[in-house]
Design an enzyme around this catalytic site. Structure first.
Site, mmCIF file in Angstrom:
data_model
loop_
_atom_site.group_PDB
_atom_site.id
_atom_site.type_symbol
_atom_site.label_atom_id
_atom_site.label_comp_id
_atom_site.label_asym_id
_atom_site.label_seq_id
_atom_site.Cartn_x
_atom_site.Cartn_y
_atom_site.Cartn_z
ATOM 1 N N SER A 1 -2.758 -5.875 -8.568
ATOM 2 C CA SER A 1 -2.374 -5.021 -9.693
ATOM 3 C C SER A 1 -2.220 -5.844 -10.965
ATOM 4 O O SER A 1 -2.022 -7.062 -10.912
ATOM 5 C CB SER A 1 -1.055 -4.314 -9.393
ATOM 6 O OG SER A 1 -1.167 -3.538 -8.230
HETATM 7 N N1 SAH Z 1 0.584 -5.071 -4.741
HETATM 8 C C1 SAH Z 1 -0.692 -5.506 -4.253
HETATM 9 C C2 SAH Z 1 -1.633 -4.320 -4.314
HETATM 10 C C3 SAH Z 1 -2.893 -4.476 -3.554
HETATM 11 S S1 SAH Z 1 -3.958 -3.074 -3.635
HETATM 12 C C4 SAH Z 1 -1.177 -6.639 -5.135
HETATM 13 O O1 SAH Z 1 -0.887 -6.583 -6.326
HETATM 14 O O2 SAH Z 1 -1.834 -7.560 -4.665
HETATM 15 C C5 SAH Z 1 -3.292 -2.050 -2.362
HETATM 16 C C6 SAH Z 1 -3.353 -2.613 -0.983
HETATM 17 O O3 SAH Z 1 -2.894 -1.592 -0.083
HETATM 18 C C7 SAH Z 1 -4.731 -2.991 -0.496
HETATM 19 O O4 SAH Z 1 -4.740 -4.362 -0.162
HETATM 20 C C8 SAH Z 1 -4.960 -2.105 0.756
HETATM 21 O O5 SAH Z 1 -5.656 -2.761 1.788
HETATM 22 C C9 SAH Z 1 -3.540 -1.767 1.163
HETATM 23 N N2 SAH Z 1 -3.359 -0.538 1.932
HETATM 24 C C10 SAH Z 1 -3.898 0.690 1.687
HETATM 25 N N3 SAH Z 1 -3.460 1.590 2.577
HETATM 26 C C11 SAH Z 1 -2.610 0.937 3.420
HETATM 27 C C12 SAH Z 1 -1.821 1.343 4.533
HETATM 28 N N4 SAH Z 1 -1.809 2.610 4.967
HETATM 29 N N5 SAH Z 1 -1.053 0.409 5.163
HETATM 30 C C13 SAH Z 1 -1.053 -0.876 4.731
HETATM 31 N N6 SAH Z 1 -1.783 -1.320 3.672
HETATM 32 C C14 SAH Z 1 -2.546 -0.426 3.012
#
Ligand code: SAH
Length: 233
Positions: A59
């Site tokens: 993000s």
């Molecule tokens: N806060 C993180 C955001 C990553 S994007 C950062 O800034 O690095 C969102 C992430 O959620 C992705 O890596 C995706 O693989 C994960 N994700 C999506 N659905 C999910 C679920 N049901 N359980 C666990 N992870 C999930």
């Protein structure tokens, strides 16, 4: 001397996005360049989302800062924190700093390889927090059974957009706890919701702002290597 991470944090302070010293300290301590890989690395200190592989993104720093500010009353020493979709591991690391001493952040990431990568990222500056269990990143689906054995959390951050507010996560919120979660369909209107649980276990929601996040994957679409409740690194 200021590092580039400091310049980025100064910018967020000047813009009024970072308001509390605790948030400022945590974001200065977690160097964003450790959480992105090349070629995106040269943009690590820009206030934009960046690719982290597996079709996912870290993000934008202003979104990380906004979420830390929204959870300021819960991210206290000793707190138990859940980071759903912990991705690069950046926010898990920042929250772990804020809840020391004695606090703990559990990160759940659906891509096992990304979960493993995020632990390596965090270890670059904060190996002690991984070794002590203050940060515990697991591969699993947070909407499946990955959290079955877990007690409640003071703070829950969700890094991907849920189509509707997931009951499994609301149930894991302690009384006086707060969850920050983007809600809405992919490509459609999504809103950042703040969910507060009161003394009696009732919840209050409020809508904060329009956002754009990748979707939170439902359990039936999960293809990770371990669906039984998380894999430890
Ligand atoms: N806060 C993180 C955001 C990553 S994007 C950062 O800034 O690095 C969102 C992430 O959620 C992705 O890596 C995706 O693989 C994960 N994700 C999506 N659905 C999910 C679920 N049901 N359980 C666990 N992870 C999930």
């Amino acid at each position: 001397m200021y590092s580039s991470q400091d310049v980025l944090v100064n910018q967020l302070v000047n813009e009024g996005i970072i308001r509390h010293k605790q948030v400022e300290r945590a974001m200065r301590a977690v160097d964003r360049s450790h959480f992105v890989t090349s070629p995106a690395k040269s943009y690590a200190y820009h206030d934009n989302p960046l690719p982290i592989g597996y079709n996912e993104t870290i993000s934008a720093p202003h979104m990380h800062a906004t979420c830390l500010e929204l959870l300021i009353n819960q991210l206290k020493p000793g707190a138990r924190v859940l980071d759903v979709g912990s991705g690069s591991g950046y926010l898990s690391a920042a929250m772990a700093i804020m809840v020391q001493p004695n606090g703990r952040v559990i990160g759940i990431e659906k891509h096992p390889e990304l979960a493993e990568q995020s632990v390596k990222n965090i270890r670059k500056d904060m190996a002690d927090m991984v070794d002590s269990g203050a940060i515990d990143i697991r591969a699993g689906n947070a909407l499946g059974d990955a959290l079955n054995e877990e007690e409640g959390f003071d703070a829950i951050h969700v890094g991907a957009a849920a189509a509707t507010l997931p009951t499994v996560l609301v149930e894991k919120l302690k009384r006086h706890g707060r969850m920050v979660i983007p809600v809405g369909e992919q490509w459609s209107y999504q809103v950042m919701q703040v969910i507060d649980k009161d003394d009696h276990g009732n919840i209050k929601k409020h809508d904060l702002m329009g956002v754009r996040y990748v979707p939170l994957t439902p359990p039936e679409e999960y293809n990770g290597s371990d669906q039984s409740g998380g894999e430890e690194f």
